[in-house]
Design a protein around this motif. Structure first.
Motif, PDB file in Angstrom:
ATOM      1  N   ASP A 197      34.126  -8.898  -1.053  1.00  0.00           N
ATOM      2  CA  ASP A 197      34.876  -8.511  -2.250  1.00  0.00           C
ATOM      3  C   ASP A 197      34.262  -7.243  -2.825  1.00  0.00           C
ATOM      4  O   ASP A 197      33.398  -7.288  -3.697  1.00  0.00           O
ATOM      5  CB  ASP A 197      34.842  -9.651  -3.276  1.00  0.00           C
ATOM      6  CG  ASP A 197      35.713  -9.348  -4.497  1.00  0.00           C
ATOM      7  OD1 ASP A 197      36.582  -8.455  -4.375  1.00  0.00           O
ATOM      8  OD2 ASP A 197      35.519  -9.993  -5.543  1.00  0.00           O
ATOM      9  N   ILE A 198      34.727  -6.112  -2.325  1.00  0.00           N
ATOM     10  CA  ILE A 198      34.170  -4.824  -2.744  1.00  0.00           C
ATOM     11  C   ILE A 198      35.275  -3.998  -3.375  1.00  0.00           C
ATOM     12  O   ILE A 198      36.358  -3.830  -2.808  1.00  0.00           O
ATOM     13  CB  ILE A 198      33.581  -4.062  -1.536  1.00  0.00           C
ATOM     14  CG1 ILE A 198      32.539  -4.928  -0.815  1.00  0.00           C
ATOM     15  CG2 ILE A 198      32.959  -2.756  -1.986  1.00  0.00           C
ATOM     16  CD1 ILE A 198      32.020  -4.293   0.455  1.00  0.00           C
ATOM     17  N   ASP A 199      34.997  -3.475  -4.554  1.00  0.00           N
ATOM     18  CA  ASP A 199      35.948  -2.624  -5.246  1.00  0.00           C
ATOM     19  C   ASP A 199      36.335  -1.434  -4.364  1.00  0.00           C
ATOM     20  O   ASP A 199      35.510  -0.864  -3.654  1.00  0.00           O
ATOM     21  CB  ASP A 199      35.328  -2.127  -6.560  1.00  0.00           C
ATOM     22  CG  ASP A 199      36.246  -1.178  -7.311  1.00  0.00           C
ATOM     23  OD1 ASP A 199      36.066   0.043  -7.150  1.00  0.00           O
ATOM     24  OD2 ASP A 199      37.133  -1.658  -8.032  1.00  0.00           O
ATOM     25  N   ASP A 228      33.049   5.126  -1.805  1.00  0.00           N
ATOM     26  CA  ASP A 228      31.821   5.884  -2.039  1.00  0.00           C
ATOM     27  C   ASP A 228      30.758   5.617  -0.980  1.00  0.00           C
ATOM     28  O   ASP A 228      30.009   6.517  -0.598  1.00  0.00           O
ATOM     29  CB  ASP A 228      31.258   5.567  -3.424  1.00  0.00           C
ATOM     30  CG  ASP A 228      32.073   6.194  -4.540  1.00  0.00           C
ATOM     31  OD1 ASP A 228      32.615   7.287  -4.313  1.00  0.00           O
ATOM     32  OD2 ASP A 228      32.177   5.586  -5.615  1.00  0.00           O
ATOM     33  N   ILE A 229      30.675   4.371  -0.498  1.00  0.00           N
ATOM     34  CA  ILE A 229      29.580   4.035   0.405  1.00  0.00           C
ATOM     35  C   ILE A 229      29.910   4.325   1.867  1.00  0.00           C
ATOM     36  O   ILE A 229      29.002   4.539   2.671  1.00  0.00           O
ATOM     37  CB  ILE A 229      29.152   2.558   0.262  1.00  0.00           C
ATOM     38  CG1 ILE A 229      30.289   1.615   0.658  1.00  0.00           C
ATOM     39  CG2 ILE A 229      28.692   2.261  -1.150  1.00  0.00           C
ATOM     40  CD1 ILE A 229      29.895   0.153   0.608  1.00  0.00           C
ATOM     41  N   LEU A 230      31.186   4.350   2.219  1.00  0.00           N
ATOM     42  CA  LEU A 230      31.542   4.635   3.610  1.00  0.00           C
ATOM     43  C   LEU A 230      31.188   6.079   3.948  1.00  0.00           C
ATOM     44  O   LEU A 230      31.524   7.013   3.235  1.00  0.00           O
ATOM     45  CB  LEU A 230      33.033   4.405   3.841  1.00  0.00           C
ATOM     46  CG  LEU A 230      33.503   2.950   3.850  1.00  0.00           C
ATOM     47  CD1 LEU A 230      34.999   2.886   4.090  1.00  0.00           C
ATOM     48  CD2 LEU A 230      32.770   2.132   4.895  1.00  0.00           C
ATOM     49  N   THR A 269      25.320  -2.650  -7.141  1.00  0.00           N
ATOM     50  CA  THR A 269      24.143  -3.516  -7.287  1.00  0.00           C
ATOM     51  C   THR A 269      24.528  -4.969  -7.534  1.00  0.00           C
ATOM     52  O   THR A 269      23.743  -5.876  -7.245  1.00  0.00           O
ATOM     53  CB  THR A 269      23.245  -3.018  -8.443  1.00  0.00           C
ATOM     54  OG1 THR A 269      24.032  -2.911  -9.636  1.00  0.00           O
ATOM     55  CG2 THR A 269      22.654  -1.668  -8.114  1.00  0.00           C
ATOM     56  N   SER A 270      25.736  -5.196  -8.055  1.00  0.00           N
ATOM     57  CA  SER A 270      26.160  -6.572  -8.315  1.00  0.00           C
ATOM     58  C   SER A 270      26.837  -7.219  -7.113  1.00  0.00           C
ATOM     59  O   SER A 270      27.187  -8.396  -7.159  1.00  0.00           O
ATOM     60  CB  SER A 270      27.118  -6.606  -9.513  1.00  0.00           C
ATOM     61  OG  SER A 270      28.309  -5.893  -9.234  1.00  0.00           O
ATOM     62  N   THR A 271      27.038  -6.460  -6.051  1.00  0.00           N
ATOM     63  CA  THR A 271      27.692  -6.986  -4.850  1.00  0.00           C
ATOM     64  C   THR A 271      26.638  -7.378  -3.832  1.00  0.00           C
ATOM     65  O   THR A 271      26.023  -6.528  -3.194  1.00  0.00           O
ATOM     66  CB  THR A 271      28.650  -5.928  -4.244  1.00  0.00           C
ATOM     67  OG1 THR A 271      29.564  -5.489  -5.247  1.00  0.00           O
ATOM     68  CG2 THR A 271      29.427  -6.521  -3.076  1.00  0.00           C
ATOM     69  N   GLU A 272      26.428  -8.669  -3.673  1.00  0.00           N
ATOM     70  CA  GLU A 272      25.358  -9.156  -2.804  1.00  0.00           C
ATOM     71  C   GLU A 272      25.550  -8.730  -1.354  1.00  0.00           C
ATOM     72  O   GLU A 272      24.581  -8.539  -0.621  1.00  0.00           O
ATOM     73  CB  GLU A 272      25.272 -10.676  -2.891  1.00  0.00           C
ATOM     74  CG  GLU A 272      24.829 -11.186  -4.266  1.00  0.00           C
ATOM     75  CD  GLU A 272      24.707 -12.689  -4.294  1.00  0.00           C
ATOM     76  OE1 GLU A 272      24.976 -13.323  -3.249  1.00  0.00           O
ATOM     77  OE2 GLU A 272      24.350 -13.234  -5.354  1.00  0.00           O
TER      78      GLU A 272
END
Length: 548
Positions: A280-282, A288-290, A337-340
């Protein structure tokens, strides 16, 4: 292994074998920069799935010698055996010795699929089984008709059709027909990819390397999405440089390949991170991370701002990503940081302090969001130490005295800033007032009958003017640049001009080049950012006073 399931494993740089489940209906994008080992990984997966995989290489031939069908069923079978044998060899990663045959096989399979459909319908009619003929025709649309539909969906206004002697022609916008050999590179590439997928047997693992070659995103993205929907009886692995392709297919998994290790001429291990579609990633966070490094620094500003340029030089080993404003920076850092599931990503933020209270800054710091210890990034470009370093650089060319150049620049700056005292102090007071006035929310309003605040604006302004005057008296250009919005004044151009530059843009470019060339200056400038450097580097580094 049962039909519809495929092997996908690779040795990781941590000496652990990584296994990724892959079944029919699954879509996996392998995303990475040039030289990270994507093609080598695709080749490894191909050899793991011999007999099940169909490979469409990045260096594929995209032209046809003619629009005629040169193969017989026997020669087609022999060519396919040769291709499978060649594609299993390691050199197939960069060398394609069967380009002509592959293009011919695509045309053969497309026409053959049409003929098979026609024979099945004719057979049912011959047996007086019209119901069967109608049922088959309804369930199996003509392959070329399906291909043309996909081309239309992919913004390619061409239609393919077969004439006598089984020659294949194209027509654009209902114009005159012409040979498919005369199509553009992009059009032929789209036809080759789509035909390969549409005519393949069920339970096929497609390995498509760099489908974006020769094709604009407005074409390849809808084409791939349509093919995924048409072939749920197959699985897809797409190797690409284009971050947008997996973003356009949110149901896909993404393997971000960071690099690889070599043992002689062979890749022995890969460094990669898997982002599952189940995570579950916004959407904005994922974007941004890809394609970024594992450590990301989110900053204010945009791609063309001073911030982006200098921070990427100061932190060459991390990805610096502008977010526009401080709210966006806070949102994306907190989101990561809140996405484990993103435990392998380290996100930091750098924002302007904006006269925030220290307790608020400390709270932000707990979430890896740090404040620039001055009004704006100009302080990194125009501090007295940097001015002197640029003066030394200029003096080495002109033969002038660096100390005199520096002092002249500082005097020009102090003279230029004096007429703007009232406006600069008022601007800072405005920010201070906005910070101190806390507008009530609806719950506060509901529970109270009286509202009001007491603000001595005159006192705030006089205090600020006194502070400005003290800086001027002390000739403290660092505090002035660090505290006030000096970009709205001529001061920066005055400094640049005094050092021999045509404008501030030329000066700022020289600063960035100095930071690239001089490690000592780069480290000293980076250390001005204080706690951010300490946390990112994981070790205590000395900090210096930058702003008042």
């Amino acid at each position: 292994m049962p039909d519809g399931s495929y092997s996908f494993s690779y040795p990781g740089v941590d000496n652990q074998t990584q296994n990724i489940p892959l079944n029919n209906g699954d879509i996996l994008f392998v995303l990475g920069a040039n030289g990270t080992g994507k093609s080598g990984l695709i080749h490894k997966i191909y050899t793991q799935n011999a007999g099940k995989a169909k490979r469409i290489s990045a260096h594929r031939q995209t032209w046809f010698n003619s629009n005629a069908l040169d193969f017989t069923p026997a020669t087609r079978m022999q060519a396919a055996q040769n291709i499978n044998s060649r594609d299993s060899q390691i050199q197939s990663r960069w060398k394609d010795e069967n380009g002509v045959q592959k293009s011919q096989i695509v045309i053969f399979d497309l026409i053959n699929a049409e003929n098979v459909r026609a024979r099945e319908i004719a057979k049912a009619i011959d047996q007086n089984n019209t119901a069967r003929a109608e049922e088959y025709a309804k369930a199996n649309h003509p392959p070329i008709e399906v291909l043309n539909h996909l081309l239309q969906l992919s913004n390619l206004p061409i239609k393919i059709f077969v004439e006598k002697n089984e020659k294949v022609f194209a027509r654009k916008n209902n114009g005159n027909p012409y040979s498919i050999a005369e199509l553009s590179d992009g059009e032929r590439n789209a036809i080759l990819i789509a035909s390969d997928v549409l005519t393949a047997e069920e339970n096929t693992l497609f390995l498509i390397d760099e489908p974006e070659r020769h094709l604009h995103r407005s074409i390849i993205s809808p084409l791939l999405s349509s093919l995924f929907q048409k072939r749920p009886d197959c699985a897809f692995i797409i190797a690409t440089h284009d971050v947008g392709l997996p973003m356009d297919n949110p149901e896909s998994n993404v393997l971000v390949v960071r690099g690889c290790e070599w043992n002689g001429s062979q890749i022995s291990a890969w460094d990669a991170d898997l982002i599952s579609a189940d995570h579950d990633i916004d959407y904005h966070v994922k974007k941004d991370i890809l394609g970024s490094r594992r450590t990301l620094l989110f900053i204010e500003g945009n791609q063309n701002s001073l911030d982006q340029h200098i921070y990427q030089i100061l932190f060459p080993d991390i990805s610096v990503i502008p977010q526009g404003n401080c709210t966006a920076v806070e949102r994306v850092v907190n989101g990561i940081t809140s996405t484990e599931t993103l435990h392998w990503v380290k996100a930091f933020g750098l924002i302007d302090a904006d006269d925030r209270q220290q307790d608020e800054l400390d709270k932000l710091k707990e979430n890896n969001i740090f404040s620039l210890p001055c009004y704006s990034v100009e302080s990194l470009y125009y501090g007295t130490d940097m001015i002197y370093q640029i003066a030394l650089k200029q003096a080495s060319v002109t033969g002038e005295d660096a100390g005199i150049l520096k002092n002249t620049a500082l005097q020009e700056a102090m003279t230029a800033i004096e007429p703007h005292k009232e406006r600069l102090c008022s601007r800072l007071c405005e920010r201070k007032v906005r910070t101190e006035i806390k507008f009530p929310d609806w719950e506060y309003i509901k529970n109270r009958d009286d509202f009001g605040f007491d603000l001595d604006l005159k006192s705030i302004r006089e205090t600020e003017i006194q502070k400005f005057d003290s800086y001027m008296e002390a000739q403290d250009i660092n505090s002035i640049i660090g505290r006030y919005p000096v970009r709205e004044t001529p001061i920066l151009n005055k400094i640049a001009g005094a050092l021999g530059f045509q404008n501030r843009g030329k000066y700022e470019s020289s600063v960035r080049q100095l930071l690239i060339d001089n490690e000592e200056v780069r480290i000293k400038t980076r250390n001005l950012l204080g706690d951010l450097v300490t946390v990112i580097k994981g070790e205590q580094e000395p900090t210096e006073r930058l702003c008042a």
